[in-house]
Design a protein around this motif. Structure first.
Motif, PDB file in Angstrom:
ATOM      1  N   GLU A 225     -22.373 -20.247 -34.059  1.00  0.00           N
ATOM      2  CA  GLU A 225     -22.285 -18.788 -34.087  1.00  0.00           C
ATOM      3  C   GLU A 225     -21.681 -18.248 -32.798  1.00  0.00           C
ATOM      4  O   GLU A 225     -22.030 -18.677 -31.691  1.00  0.00           O
ATOM      5  N   SER A 226     -20.763 -17.290 -32.940  1.00  0.00           N
ATOM      6  CA  SER A 226     -20.149 -16.619 -31.796  1.00  0.00           C
ATOM      7  C   SER A 226     -20.616 -15.166 -31.779  1.00  0.00           C
ATOM      8  O   SER A 226     -20.071 -14.330 -32.509  1.00  0.00           O
ATOM      9  N   PRO A 246     -18.805  -0.245 -21.302  1.00  0.00           N
ATOM     10  CA  PRO A 246     -18.598  -1.533 -21.962  1.00  0.00           C
ATOM     11  C   PRO A 246     -17.469  -1.523 -22.992  1.00  0.00           C
ATOM     12  O   PRO A 246     -17.025  -0.481 -23.460  1.00  0.00           O
ATOM     13  N   LYS A 247     -17.034  -2.709 -23.316  1.00  0.00           N
ATOM     14  CA  LYS A 247     -16.218  -2.949 -24.495  1.00  0.00           C
ATOM     15  C   LYS A 247     -16.785  -4.199 -25.150  1.00  0.00           C
ATOM     16  O   LYS A 247     -17.442  -5.008 -24.493  1.00  0.00           O
ATOM     17  N   PHE A 248     -16.547  -4.358 -26.426  1.00  0.00           N
ATOM     18  CA  PHE A 248     -17.115  -5.485 -27.153  1.00  0.00           C
ATOM     19  C   PHE A 248     -16.136  -6.651 -27.168  1.00  0.00           C
ATOM     20  O   PHE A 248     -14.920  -6.464 -27.260  1.00  0.00           O
ATOM     21  N   ILE A 249     -16.686  -7.854 -27.071  1.00  0.00           N
ATOM     22  CA  ILE A 249     -15.866  -9.058 -27.042  1.00  0.00           C
ATOM     23  C   ILE A 249     -16.607 -10.172 -27.775  1.00  0.00           C
ATOM     24  O   ILE A 249     -17.831 -10.293 -27.666  1.00  0.00           O
ATOM     25  N   ALA A 250     -15.867 -10.972 -28.538  1.00  0.00           N
ATOM     26  CA  ALA A 250     -16.471 -12.098 -29.253  1.00  0.00           C
ATOM     27  C   ALA A 250     -16.620 -13.276 -28.299  1.00  0.00           C
ATOM     28  O   ALA A 250     -15.707 -13.606 -27.539  1.00  0.00           O
ATOM     29  N   TYR A 251     -17.793 -13.897 -28.321  1.00  0.00           N
ATOM     30  CA  TYR A 251     -18.074 -15.031 -27.450  1.00  0.00           C
ATOM     31  C   TYR A 251     -17.266 -16.249 -27.906  1.00  0.00           C
ATOM     32  O   TYR A 251     -17.135 -16.520 -29.096  1.00  0.00           O
ATOM     33  N   ASP A 252     -16.713 -16.995 -26.934  1.00  0.00           N
ATOM     34  CA  ASP A 252     -15.865 -18.145 -27.222  1.00  0.00           C
ATOM     35  C   ASP A 252     -16.415 -19.357 -26.473  1.00  0.00           C
ATOM     36  O   ASP A 252     -16.230 -19.491 -25.262  1.00  0.00           O
ATOM     37  N   LEU A 253     -17.118 -20.235 -27.180  1.00  0.00           N
ATOM     38  CA  LEU A 253     -17.768 -21.396 -26.574  1.00  0.00           C
ATOM     39  C   LEU A 253     -16.738 -22.312 -25.925  1.00  0.00           C
ATOM     40  O   LEU A 253     -15.822 -22.796 -26.593  1.00  0.00           O
ATOM     41  N   TRP A 254     -16.901 -22.565 -24.627  1.00  0.00           N
ATOM     42  CA  TRP A 254     -15.930 -23.373 -23.879  1.00  0.00           C
ATOM     43  C   TRP A 254     -16.570 -24.646 -23.328  1.00  0.00           C
ATOM     44  O   TRP A 254     -16.248 -25.744 -23.736  1.00  0.00           O
ATOM     45  N   HIS A 255     -17.490 -24.517 -22.379  1.00  0.00           N
ATOM     46  CA  HIS A 255     -18.187 -25.662 -21.794  1.00  0.00           C
ATOM     47  C   HIS A 255     -19.691 -25.444 -21.907  1.00  0.00           C
ATOM     48  O   HIS A 255     -20.168 -24.297 -21.888  1.00  0.00           O
ATOM     49  N   PHE A 256     -20.449 -26.553 -21.972  1.00  0.00           N
ATOM     50  CA  PHE A 256     -21.895 -26.432 -22.120  1.00  0.00           C
ATOM     51  C   PHE A 256     -22.595 -27.648 -21.560  1.00  0.00           C
ATOM     52  O   PHE A 256     -21.976 -28.647 -21.191  1.00  0.00           O
ATOM     53  N   ASP A 257     -23.912 -27.556 -21.506  1.00  0.00           N
ATOM     54  CA  ASP A 257     -24.759 -28.699 -21.203  1.00  0.00           C
ATOM     55  C   ASP A 257     -25.943 -28.651 -22.152  1.00  0.00           C
ATOM     56  O   ASP A 257     -26.266 -27.589 -22.714  1.00  0.00           O
TER      57      ASP A 257
END
Length: 346
Positions: A225-226, A246-257
């Motif tokens: 889910e983004s 604010p402005k709205f932006i869709a989250y974009d999964l890049w790096h994680f742990d």
């Protein structure tokens, strides 16, 4: 007159409530404690510039070689991928690290990236990605996840191939993180599209049964889910406090742990050069649920650290029911340099 005064009070109350809701909605952040910078040194400081971009930190309660905390990270000063090599560190307080030891040097062509570590008994494994290197070419690959092991933290085994990506347009082994379930090993990786559009596709999962004789195969790719987040449109200081429209932006999964706690798999993640660090959780590694309140929102944190950060790679572990979160941002004084931060939450 009394009626006008009541109307005025009602309007003021509505305005106050609206502003309060606006702040709650636009400045979402989980409560963090002990936010502090971590001083990371590098070997060959004239080359690596004491830079820290992509950390992976692990806690071993029984210690490994006399140290409880181990980290591998790759520098990226001035966005130079030629120095994006894995460097191994150790510590006994998680905030003060040794000067590190270079695990792999710069290849003749291409570059290294995205290191992670994993311990099994008396061996510590260090994995990283090779991208468009001669070793990749020899194995008919565009990118590969490779790894070595060490018993003393100084001498490393021969390099082995764990994951192979032959496509140029898409990558299913970005930011590899290894976890073990029963007798099986799982690499969780960012599943990312580069062409025709740079965007996250989710998580790729690779399954294997051996680290000494790698036999990993791509098991599946999982949609993640983004959520829609609040980003900055306009910001200004108001009475010494920074606020933003604010402005709205869709989250974009890049790096994680990834880390485990109470049989639940948690993921701390961010977009590339992003404003938020997010927390997901899963019971089976396939169905991920996101906490819509960011762990860190840089617009809110700016009032604590004194400057606007952007984030690249978080890492985390649990000790005594406290989650220790580490994340990287650009340095306040030298924007070409990446620095490591630490915070806590429960």
């Amino acid at each position: 007159m009394k009626r006008n005064r009541n109307v005025c009070l009602f309007v003021c109350l509505c305005l106050f409530i609206s502003v309060l809701i606006w702040f709650v909605v636009c400045y979402p952040m989980t409560k963090l404690k002990n936010i502090e910078i971590v001083n990371v040194k590098t070997p060959n400081a004239d080359i690596y510039k004491d830079d820290c971009l992509h950390p992976c930190i692990r806690f071993y309660e029984d210690s490994f070689l006399g140290y409880k905390y181990w980290m591998v990270q790759s520098p990226y000063y001035a966005k130079n991928n030629q120095i994006e090599n894995p460097i191994l560190y150790r510590s006994n307080d998680m905030l003060n690290w040794d000067n590190g030891i270079e695990v792999e040097s710069t290849p003749q062509s291409g570059y290294n990236s995205d290191p992670c570590i994993y311990r099994e008994d008396s061996l510590l494994y260090i994995f990283w990605r090779e991208c468009y290197t001669p070793f990749c070419t020899q194995n008919n690959a565009k990118r590969m996840t490779v790894g070595v092991s060490t018993k003393d933290g100084k001498v490393f085994s021969d390099k082995k191939i764990y994951l192979v990506e032959r496509e140029k347009e898409i990558d299913r082994e970005q930011c590899p993180i290894l976890v073990k379930e029963g007798n099986d090993y799982w690499f969780y990786c960012a599943w990312y599209e580069y062409i025709p559009e740079r965007k996250s596709r989710g998580v790729a999962r690779w399954k294997g049964t051996s680290l000494e004789e790698p036999n990993f195969v791509l098991e599946d790719t999982v949609l993640v889910e983004s959520p829609v987040l609040r980003d900055r449109w306009i910001s200004t200081k108001l009475f010494g406090y920074r606020v933003f429209v604010p402005k709205f932006i869709a989250y974009d999964l890049w790096h994680f742990d990834l880390y485990k706690h109470n049989d639940t798999l948690f993921m701390v993640s961010c977009s590339e050069g992003s404003d938020n660090i997010m927390l997901y959780h899963s019971l089976d590694g396939k169905d991920w649920v996101v906490n819509n309140t960011p762990l860190i929102n840089n617009h809110a944190l700016e009032n604590t650290v004194g400057y606007r950060q952007t984030y690249y790679k978080p890492t985390a572990f649990v000790e005594n029911d406290t989650t220790h979160l580490f994340f990287t941002s650009q340095d306040r004084k030298d924007s070409k340099r990446n620095v490591l931060w630490h915070a806590q939450f429960e």
